[in-house]
Design an enzyme around this catalytic site. Structure first.
Site, PDB file in Angstrom:
ATOM      1  N   PRO A  10      37.072  41.878  47.935  1.00 21.92           N
ATOM      2  CA  PRO A  10      38.510  42.069  47.786  1.00 21.92           C
ATOM      3  C   PRO A  10      38.880  43.232  46.861  1.00 21.92           C
ATOM      4  CG  PRO A  10      37.939  39.753  47.529  1.00 21.92           C
ATOM      5  CD  PRO A  10      36.652  40.499  47.634  1.00 21.92           C
ATOM      6  N   ASN A  11      39.882  43.970  47.276  1.00 28.80           N
ATOM      7  CA  ASN A  11      40.491  45.055  46.479  1.00 28.80           C
ATOM      8  C   ASN A  11      39.615  46.294  46.333  1.00 28.80           C
ATOM      9  OD1 ASN A  11      43.025  43.717  45.720  1.00 28.80           O
ATOM     10  ND2 ASN A  11      41.677  42.295  44.655  1.00 28.80           N
ATOM     11  N   ARG A  18      42.885  52.431  42.954  1.00 29.41           N
ATOM     12  CA  ARG A  18      42.921  51.178  42.207  1.00 29.41           C
ATOM     13  C   ARG A  18      42.464  51.440  40.763  1.00 29.41           C
ATOM     14  NH1 ARG A  18      38.863  45.942  42.690  1.00 29.41           N
ATOM     15  NH2 ARG A  18      39.951  44.720  41.100  1.00 29.41           N
ATOM     16  N   TYR A  23      37.974  51.961  37.597  1.00 29.32           N
ATOM     17  CA  TYR A  23      37.051  51.981  38.738  1.00 29.32           C
ATOM     18  C   TYR A  23      36.689  53.384  39.208  1.00 29.32           C
ATOM     19  CZ  TYR A  23      38.145  47.025  38.801  1.00 29.32           C
ATOM     20  OH  TYR A  23      38.302  45.703  38.436  1.00 29.32           O
ATOM     21  N   ASN A  73      29.091  44.522  46.522  1.00 27.50           N
ATOM     22  CA  ASN A  73      30.041  44.425  45.421  1.00 27.50           C
ATOM     23  C   ASN A  73      31.029  43.330  45.809  1.00 27.50           C
ATOM     24  OD1 ASN A  73      32.033  44.539  43.498  1.00 27.50           O
ATOM     25  ND2 ASN A  73      32.060  46.778  43.386  1.00 27.50           N
ATOM     26  N   ALA A  76      35.978  40.139  42.571  1.00 24.94           N
ATOM     27  CA  ALA A  76      36.198  38.930  41.764  1.00 24.94           C
ATOM     28  C   ALA A  76      35.466  37.702  42.304  1.00 24.94           C
ATOM     29  CB  ALA A  76      37.693  38.639  41.671  1.00 24.94           C
ATOM     30  N   GLU A  97      23.348  43.588  43.759  1.00 28.65           N
ATOM     31  CA  GLU A  97      24.756  43.407  43.365  1.00 28.65           C
ATOM     32  C   GLU A  97      25.198  44.616  42.544  1.00 28.65           C
ATOM     33  OE1 GLU A  97      25.484  39.658  41.467  1.00 28.65           O
ATOM     34  OE2 GLU A  97      27.424  40.299  40.652  1.00 28.65           O
ATOM     35  N   HIS A  99      28.532  46.447  40.464  1.00 32.50           N
ATOM     36  CA  HIS A  99      29.894  46.468  39.931  1.00 32.50           C
ATOM     37  C   HIS A  99      30.158  47.846  39.350  1.00 32.50           C
ATOM     38  CE1 HIS A  99      30.417  42.200  40.544  1.00 32.50           C
ATOM     39  NE2 HIS A  99      29.199  42.038  40.059  1.00 32.50           N
ATOM     40  N   ARG A 106      34.528  43.982  29.471  1.00 35.43           N
ATOM     41  CA  ARG A 106      35.887  43.634  29.887  1.00 35.43           C
ATOM     42  C   ARG A 106      36.221  42.187  29.501  1.00 35.43           C
ATOM     43  NH1 ARG A 106      36.832  45.381  35.853  1.00 35.43           N
ATOM     44  NH2 ARG A 106      38.993  45.127  35.161  1.00 35.43           N
TER      45      ARG A 106
HETATM   46  C1  DQA Z   1      34.255  44.747  40.143  1.00 40.87           C
HETATM   47  C2  DQA Z   1      34.414  43.910  38.865  1.00 40.87           C
HETATM   48  C3  DQA Z   1      35.135  42.610  39.158  1.00 40.87           C
HETATM   49  O1  DQA Z   1      35.294  41.858  37.953  1.00 40.87           O
HETATM   50  C4  DQA Z   1      36.505  42.883  39.747  1.00 40.87           C
HETATM   51  O2  DQA Z   1      37.134  41.661  40.080  1.00 40.87           O
HETATM   52  C5  DQA Z   1      36.449  43.784  40.916  1.00 40.87           C
HETATM   53  C6  DQA Z   1      35.593  44.978  40.836  1.00 40.87           C
HETATM   54  C7  DQA Z   1      33.647  46.121  39.848  1.00 40.87           C
HETATM   55  O3  DQA Z   1      33.180  46.760  40.789  1.00 40.87           O
HETATM   56  O4  DQA Z   1      33.656  46.569  38.699  1.00 40.87           O
HETATM   57  O5  DQA Z   1      37.158  43.613  41.902  1.00 40.87           O
HETATM   58  O6  DQA Z   1      33.374  44.071  41.029  1.00 40.87           O
END
Ligand code: DQA
Length: 147
Positions: A10-11, A18, A23, A73, A76, A97, A99, A106
């Site tokens: 998501p996102n 974003r 990011y 990735n 959340a 994985e 991020h 954070r």
């Molecule tokens: C994320 C870190 C997560 O905590 C966050 O919810 C994201 C992006 C990252 O790539 O830093 O959506 O996965």
């Protein structure tokens, strides 16, 4: 030709727009190009799938069991995606994985991933570079016989 699954949750489809201070400015298309370039010499192509919902991500995993490896990735979902975790537990090949942000620097609610224990490795806090490093790791982790 083998496939590398590049899975974003998501996102992450709006990367570049974003919270760029968190990011970075690379778009998902930039990341796809960079990962493709990393694995081209091995003859791998990428299957890049970004979805906003957990169920769609699970379908993507189930549909790509024949991929050589995966970069994930989860956004959340790292914190509460138990169904995604079950799907990844059944994914038969190495996966990493990633991020973009340094989740450890954070909010405390980002300090747990329920997925990481299943991953071959985790790359955190290196921005878009993290995806390239994950691709390099998979090139080493996936035996040539799996190509
Ligand atoms: C994320 C870190 C997560 O905590 C966050 O919810 C994201 C992006 C990252 O790539 O830093 O959506 O996965």
């Amino acid at each position: 030709m083998s496939t590398l699954l590049l899975l974003n949750g998501p996102n992450l489809g709006i990367l570049g727009r974003r919270q760029p201070e968190v990011y970075g400015t690379a778009t998902l298309a930039d990341i796809e190009s960079a990962v493709s370039a990393q694995v081209a010499d091995r003859g791998w192509k990428i299957a890049s799938i970004q979805r906003e919902s957990e169920g769609d991500l699970i379908h993507a995993i189930q549909d790509n069991y024949d991929s050589a490896g995966a970069i994930v990735n989860p956004g959340a979902l790292m914190m509460y995606g138990w169904s995604l975790r079950d799907a990844l537990a059944n994914y038969p090949n190495p996966w990493i994985e990633v991020h973009l942000s340094n989740v450890w620097a954070r909010e405390s609610f980002r300090h747990e991933s329920i997925l990481s224990a299943l991953a071959s490795g985790v790359v955190v806090g290196l921005g878009a570079l993290g995806y390239e490093l994950a691709a390099q790791a998979l090139l080493r982790l996936v035996p040539p016989s799996s190509d």
